[in-house]
Write a protein that holds these residues in place. Sequence first.
Motif, mmCIF file in Angstrom:
data_model
loop_
_atom_site.group_PDB
_atom_site.id
_atom_site.type_symbol
_atom_site.label_atom_id
_atom_site.label_comp_id
_atom_site.label_asym_id
_atom_site.label_seq_id
_atom_site.Cartn_x
_atom_site.Cartn_y
_atom_site.Cartn_z
ATOM 1 N N PHE A 232 2.236 -6.605 -23.211
ATOM 2 C CA PHE A 232 2.252 -5.195 -22.851
ATOM 3 C C PHE A 232 1.660 -4.908 -21.479
ATOM 4 O O PHE A 232 1.583 -3.766 -21.069
ATOM 5 N N SER A 233 1.248 -5.979 -20.777
ATOM 6 C CA SER A 233 0.747 -5.782 -19.419
ATOM 7 C C SER A 233 0.907 -7.072 -18.619
ATOM 8 O O SER A 233 1.111 -8.145 -19.185
ATOM 9 N N LYS A 234 0.795 -6.897 -17.308
ATOM 10 C CA LYS A 234 0.941 -8.033 -16.407
ATOM 11 C C LYS A 234 0.252 -7.689 -15.092
ATOM 12 O O LYS A 234 0.359 -6.565 -14.609
ATOM 13 N N LYS A 235 -0.447 -8.662 -14.498
ATOM 14 C CA LYS A 235 -1.028 -8.486 -13.174
ATOM 15 C C LYS A 235 0.104 -8.571 -12.154
ATOM 16 O O LYS A 235 0.951 -9.463 -12.218
ATOM 17 N N VAL A 236 0.108 -7.626 -11.218
ATOM 18 C CA VAL A 236 1.144 -7.574 -10.198
ATOM 19 C C VAL A 236 0.474 -7.555 -8.833
ATOM 20 O O VAL A 236 -0.384 -6.706 -8.580
ATOM 21 N N ASP A 237 0.837 -8.495 -7.967
ATOM 22 C CA ASP A 237 0.341 -8.492 -6.597
ATOM 23 C C ASP A 237 1.333 -7.738 -5.730
ATOM 24 O O ASP A 237 2.544 -7.947 -5.829
ATOM 25 N N VAL A 238 0.796 -6.868 -4.882
ATOM 26 C CA VAL A 238 1.610 -5.992 -4.038
ATOM 27 C C VAL A 238 1.047 -6.088 -2.619
ATOM 28 O O VAL A 238 -0.166 -6.120 -2.433
ATOM 29 N N PHE A 239 1.929 -6.145 -1.625
ATOM 30 C CA PHE A 239 1.505 -6.249 -0.232
ATOM 31 C C PHE A 239 1.797 -4.954 0.515
ATOM 32 O O PHE A 239 2.891 -4.412 0.401
ATOM 33 N N ASP A 240 0.797 -4.493 1.282
ATOM 34 C CA ASP A 240 0.996 -3.271 2.062
ATOM 35 C C ASP A 240 1.536 -3.609 3.453
ATOM 36 O O ASP A 240 1.813 -4.780 3.759
ATOM 37 N N ASN A 241 1.661 -2.600 4.314
ATOM 38 C CA ASN A 241 2.206 -2.791 5.666
ATOM 39 C C ASN A 241 1.371 -3.714 6.538
ATOM 40 O O ASN A 241 1.856 -4.243 7.528
ATOM 41 N N ASN A 242 0.100 -3.862 6.201
ATOM 42 C CA ASN A 242 -0.796 -4.717 6.974
ATOM 43 C C ASN A 242 -0.899 -6.115 6.374
ATOM 44 O O ASN A 242 -1.796 -6.864 6.726
ATOM 45 N N CYS A 243 0.001 -6.434 5.450
ATOM 46 C CA CYS A 243 0.024 -7.726 4.747
ATOM 47 C C CYS A 243 -1.226 -7.954 3.902
ATOM 48 O O CYS A 243 -1.561 -9.092 3.583
ATOM 49 N N ILE B 70 5.838 4.333 -1.560
ATOM 50 C CA ILE B 70 7.173 3.761 -1.629
ATOM 51 C C ILE B 70 7.003 2.307 -2.042
ATOM 52 O O ILE B 70 6.320 1.540 -1.358
ATOM 53 N N PHE B 71 7.580 1.951 -3.179
ATOM 54 C CA PHE B 71 7.538 0.574 -3.665
ATOM 55 C C PHE B 71 8.840 -0.121 -3.322
ATOM 56 O O PHE B 71 9.919 0.461 -3.450
ATOM 57 N N SER B 72 8.724 -1.374 -2.910
ATOM 58 C CA SER B 72 9.910 -2.187 -2.640
ATOM 59 C C SER B 72 9.724 -3.532 -3.324
ATOM 60 O O SER B 72 8.621 -3.910 -3.722
ATOM 61 N N VAL B 73 10.815 -4.249 -3.453
ATOM 62 C CA VAL B 73 10.776 -5.565 -4.069
ATOM 63 C C VAL B 73 11.739 -6.468 -3.314
ATOM 64 O O VAL B 73 12.786 -6.031 -2.847
ATOM 65 N N SER B 74 11.348 -7.722 -3.164
ATOM 66 C CA SER B 74 12.229 -8.682 -2.505
ATOM 67 C C SER B 74 12.143 -10.020 -3.230
ATOM 68 O O SER B 74 11.152 -10.327 -3.889
ATOM 69 N N ASP B 75 13.199 -10.785 -3.105
ATOM 70 C CA ASP B 75 13.253 -12.135 -3.667
ATOM 71 C C ASP B 75 12.601 -13.036 -2.629
ATOM 72 O O ASP B 75 13.216 -13.379 -1.625
ATOM 73 N N LYS B 76 11.327 -13.402 -2.860
ATOM 74 C CA LYS B 76 10.555 -14.072 -1.817
ATOM 75 C C LYS B 76 10.965 -15.514 -1.545
ATOM 76 O O LYS B 76 10.741 -16.024 -0.472
ATOM 77 N N ASP B 77 11.548 -16.187 -2.520
ATOM 78 C CA ASP B 77 11.870 -17.591 -2.288
ATOM 79 C C ASP B 77 13.311 -17.949 -2.641
ATOM 80 O O ASP B 77 13.678 -19.120 -2.615
ATOM 81 N N GLY B 78 14.105 -16.949 -2.977
ATOM 82 C CA GLY B 78 15.497 -17.216 -3.326
ATOM 83 C C GLY B 78 15.671 -17.798 -4.718
ATOM 84 O O GLY B 78 16.781 -18.007 -5.166
ATOM 85 N N PHE C 22 6.394 -7.800 -4.286
ATOM 86 C CA PHE C 22 6.368 -6.343 -4.231
ATOM 87 C C PHE C 22 5.687 -5.873 -2.959
ATOM 88 O O PHE C 22 4.719 -6.469 -2.510
ATOM 89 N N GLY C 23 6.199 -4.782 -2.412
ATOM 90 C CA GLY C 23 5.599 -4.152 -1.242
ATOM 91 C C GLY C 23 5.282 -2.704 -1.561
ATOM 92 O O GLY C 23 5.889 -2.102 -2.445
ATOM 93 N N ILE C 24 4.307 -2.154 -0.844
ATOM 94 C CA ILE C 24 3.955 -0.751 -1.013
ATOM 95 C C ILE C 24 3.670 -0.142 0.359
ATOM 96 O O ILE C 24 3.043 -0.776 1.204
ATOM 97 N N GLN C 25 4.168 1.046 0.554
ATOM 98 C CA GLN C 25 3.842 1.844 1.724
ATOM 99 C C GLN C 25 3.259 3.155 1.208
ATOM 100 O O GLN C 25 3.744 3.696 0.217
ATOM 101 N N ALA C 26 2.239 3.624 1.870
ATOM 102 C CA ALA C 26 1.651 4.918 1.517
ATOM 103 C C ALA C 26 1.794 5.826 2.725
ATOM 104 O O ALA C 26 1.610 5.393 3.863
#
Length: 121
Positions: free
Chosen positions: A36-47, A87-95, A101-105
């Motif tokens: 029912f939960s999972k730790k999620v790492d998210v990167f902002d604009n400053n990495c 704004i949340f984004s997601v990308s396939d980091k390694d194919g 996950f990315g986040i912009q505020a």
Amino acid sequence: MTKRLFDKTLSKTDVEYRMVIPMDSLPAFRIPEGEFSKKVDVFDNNCCRWSFRCSKRKNDAHPKPVLSSGWIKFVKEKGLKEGDQVIFSVSDKDGAGGLQFGIQARKRVKLFGQDLWSDPL
């Protein structure tokens, strides 16, 4: 390839307790079956990496997913308030299906009755 996952104007609950995630975005967080939960790492604009807990209700037809554990630290660090936007984004980091996950505020600024947005924080 980076894809926009969702945009959200922050509510009072989002900036004081936890952020409610749009229901249609929950599958992207890939909470394992039976959990029912999972730790999620998210990167902002400053990495900078931020760790949030993505969780959903256990026994409910409407799981109401939220981000907690680390979310309020992010809000305070960025100086976010009700009415600001993330704004949340997601990308396939390694194919190979690993997601990043990315986040912009953005802060909302009212000027002469118009809403203006800051550059991403």
